[in-house]
Design a protein around this motif. Structure first.
Motif, PDB file in Angstrom:
ATOM      1  N   HIS A 195     -10.598   6.342  -2.077  1.00 22.45           N
ATOM      2  CA  HIS A 195      -9.789   5.477  -1.119  1.00 22.45           C
ATOM      3  C   HIS A 195      -8.380   5.960  -1.883  1.00 22.45           C
ATOM      4  CE1 HIS A 195      -9.115   3.267   2.357  1.00 22.45           C
ATOM      5  NE2 HIS A 195     -10.274   2.917   2.300  1.00 22.45           N
ATOM      6  N   TYR A 196      -7.481   5.345  -0.996  1.00 25.81           N
ATOM      7  CA  TYR A 196      -6.057   5.343  -1.394  1.00 25.81           C
ATOM      8  C   TYR A 196      -5.376   4.050  -1.715  1.00 25.81           C
ATOM      9  CZ  TYR A 196      -4.956   4.076   3.633  1.00 25.81           C
ATOM     10  OH  TYR A 196      -4.713   3.455   4.602  1.00 25.81           O
ATOM     11  N   PHE A 197      -6.334   3.081  -1.763  1.00 21.11           N
ATOM     12  CA  PHE A 197      -5.865   1.648  -2.284  1.00 21.11           C
ATOM     13  C   PHE A 197      -7.360   1.057  -2.606  1.00 21.11           C
ATOM     14  CE2 PHE A 197      -6.385   1.032   2.039  1.00 21.11           C
ATOM     15  CZ  PHE A 197      -7.207  -0.262   2.275  1.00 21.11           C
ATOM     16  N   VAL A 204       0.635  -1.197   0.123  1.00 22.56           N
ATOM     17  CA  VAL A 204       0.006   0.171   0.139  1.00 22.56           C
ATOM     18  C   VAL A 204       0.849   1.325  -0.026  1.00 22.56           C
ATOM     19  CG1 VAL A 204      -1.826   1.422   1.323  1.00 22.56           C
ATOM     20  CG2 VAL A 204      -1.788  -1.142   1.047  1.00 22.56           C
ATOM     21  N   VAL A 205       1.534   1.537   0.860  1.00 19.17           N
ATOM     22  CA  VAL A 205       2.509   2.723   1.169  1.00 19.17           C
ATOM     23  C   VAL A 205       3.261   3.253  -0.247  1.00 19.17           C
ATOM     24  CG1 VAL A 205       4.013   3.803   2.760  1.00 19.17           C
ATOM     25  CG2 VAL A 205       2.516   2.266   3.767  1.00 19.17           C
ATOM     26  N   PRO A 206       4.115   2.498  -0.710  1.00 25.29           N
ATOM     27  CA  PRO A 206       4.746   2.947  -1.810  1.00 25.29           C
ATOM     28  C   PRO A 206       3.842   3.413  -3.083  1.00 25.29           C
ATOM     29  CG  PRO A 206       5.643   0.840  -1.248  1.00 25.29           C
ATOM     30  CD  PRO A 206       4.536   0.925  -0.596  1.00 25.29           C
ATOM     31  N   LYS A 207       2.724   2.966  -3.339  1.00 18.26           N
ATOM     32  CA  LYS A 207       1.723   3.560  -4.218  1.00 18.26           C
ATOM     33  C   LYS A 207       1.095   4.866  -3.785  1.00 18.26           C
ATOM     34  CE  LYS A 207      -1.269   3.761  -7.332  1.00 18.26           C
ATOM     35  NZ  LYS A 207      -1.107   4.331  -8.697  1.00 18.26           N
ATOM     36  N   LEU A 208       0.785   4.615  -2.405  1.00 24.52           N
ATOM     37  CA  LEU A 208       0.214   5.805  -1.675  1.00 24.52           C
ATOM     38  C   LEU A 208       1.095   7.101  -1.651  1.00 24.52           C
ATOM     39  CD1 LEU A 208      -1.585   7.402   0.179  1.00 24.52           C
ATOM     40  CD2 LEU A 208      -0.565   6.402   2.179  1.00 24.52           C
ATOM     41  N   THR A 248       3.695   7.746  -3.910  1.00 25.40           N
ATOM     42  CA  THR A 248       3.678   7.966  -5.382  1.00 25.40           C
ATOM     43  C   THR A 248       2.368   8.928  -5.723  1.00 25.40           C
ATOM     44  OG1 THR A 248       5.006   6.055  -5.859  1.00 25.40           O
ATOM     45  CG2 THR A 248       4.195   7.130  -7.533  1.00 25.40           C
ATOM     46  N   ASP A 249       1.373   8.545  -5.448  1.00 24.92           N
ATOM     47  CA  ASP A 249       0.261   9.282  -5.639  1.00 24.92           C
ATOM     48  C   ASP A 249      -0.013  10.559  -4.574  1.00 24.92           C
ATOM     49  OD1 ASP A 249      -0.646   7.353  -7.213  1.00 24.92           O
ATOM     50  OD2 ASP A 249      -2.048   6.444  -5.837  1.00 24.92           O
ATOM     51  N   LEU A 250       0.826  10.770  -3.777  1.00 29.04           N
ATOM     52  CA  LEU A 250       0.751  11.908  -3.000  1.00 29.04           C
ATOM     53  C   LEU A 250       1.421  12.968  -3.883  1.00 29.04           C
ATOM     54  CD1 LEU A 250       0.885  10.636   0.490  1.00 29.04           C
ATOM     55  CD2 LEU A 250      -1.084  11.974  -0.417  1.00 29.04           C
ATOM     56  N   LEU A 251       2.374  12.750  -4.487  1.00 27.63           N
ATOM     57  CA  LEU A 251       3.427  13.609  -5.637  1.00 27.63           C
ATOM     58  C   LEU A 251       2.519  13.585  -6.931  1.00 27.63           C
ATOM     59  CD1 LEU A 251       6.806  12.585  -4.175  1.00 27.63           C
ATOM     60  CD2 LEU A 251       5.441  14.354  -3.426  1.00 27.63           C
TER      61      LEU A 251
END
Length: 312
Positions: free
Chosen positions: A174-176, A75-79, A81-84
């Motif tokens: 959602h974020y995932f 979850v976290v790496p994709k999250l 990446t999406d934040l930027l």
């Protein structure tokens, strides 16, 4: 079935639409991710390089740390990446893959926590038979059962979702990728599927949580007449486990034990079992556990010192 192919890409709305807040979240989650990796690797290396590796409790803790690393990395790496990113997208295939892996690793985590509770129950309530009951073969079978149960759970969630028709909206709030946000987008009646999701995820989490709490109640009841020193050690160990269980299960129950609806708070609660609980697991198990503290000192402090003395 044909309508399903109308949506090939989903848009993740994420945690915020404010760019400044997203940058703040990125820094925060990057620090959390670093702590997760450092803490869990520290535990795994310390256990593997010390006599604790032969004890069932730390064998399970080692597996839990590995599960935490894999789980958060889904979850976290994709999250981050999406934040930027200006546009947060995920392909249909990657979305389904993320859903399957997330529930598979989450299921492993739940069942390992159950195995750890069983280990503590045997150690405290049946100490004379502990070595026989919790043999390495038994521990390996418990881990195999955890993986099998998690696969069945995840495959069920995957099959409930993969055949849903998506023919219009493609924005996931959602974020995932998770089941309930996807059910909201499906262009079909999902009431029955929502009930199956409750049975699959909600009831599994609820029953497991009740079993865990019952086992700890039995442990506390058993040690009520024990000497103060033994009681303090048992309470410290069980206290660590209970803290981890509450951090992971309570937010998951809030999301999965209700009908198939989504709330804005879901994303905040999901942070607890995808990031916060895995981040605090190493701290909880090391700061409240004297054996882990000693293992950390021996592995990370004494060995360099001894090598230095040999060179001198």
């Amino acid at each position: 079935m044909e309508n399903r192919n109308n949506v090939t890409v989903f848009i993740l709305l994420g945690l915020s639409q404010n760019k400044n807040i997203e940058i703040l979240y990125f820094v925060l989650f990057l620090l959390c991710y670093i702590v997760i990796w450092m803490g869990n690797l520290l535990i795994m290396i310390s256990i593997t390089c010390s006599p604790l590796v032969d004890q069932p409790m730390y064998f399970f803790l080692n597996c839990l740390s590995l599960s935490d690393l894999c789980y958060t990395s889904t979850v976290v790496p994709k999250l981050m990446t999406d934040l930027l990113a200006e546009r947060k997208t995920i392909s249909y295939n990657n979305c389904m893959t993320q859903l399957f892996i997330l529930h598979f690793l989450g299921g492993i985590e739940i069942f390992i926590l159950t195995g750890m509770a069983y280990d503590r129950y045997v150690a405290i309530c049946k100490p004379l038979r502990y070595i026989i009951i919790m043999s390495r073969q038994k521990c390996n079978r418990i881990i195999l059962a955890c993986c099998t149960g998690a696969f069945v759970h995840s495959a069920s969630q995957f099959l409930l979702t993969i055949f849903l028709p998506f023919c219009g909206p493609n924005e996931i709030d959602h974020y995932f990728c998770d089941v309930y946000p996807l059910l909201k987008l499906a262009c079909t009646d999902t009431y029955g599927i929502g009930l199956l999701v409750i049975v699959n995820s909600g009831l599994i989490a609820l029953v497991t949580f009740v079993i865990l709490m019952a086992s700890y109640f039995m442990i506390l009841y058993t040690i009520r007449a024990s000497p103060a020193e033994s009681r303090a050690k048992a309470l410290s160990t069980c206290g660590s486990h209970i803290t981890v269980v509450v951090l992971f299960f309570v937010p998951a129950l809030f999301i999965y034990i209700r009908p198939a609806t989504t709330f804005p708070e879901d994303k905040v609660f999901a942070l607890f079992y995808t990031i916060i609980a895995p981040m605090f697991n190493p701290l909880i198990y090391t700061l409240r556990n004297m054996e882990m503290k000693n293992a950390l000192r021996k592995v990370w402090c004494q060995k360099p010192f001894l090598i230095g003395r040999q060179v001198i």
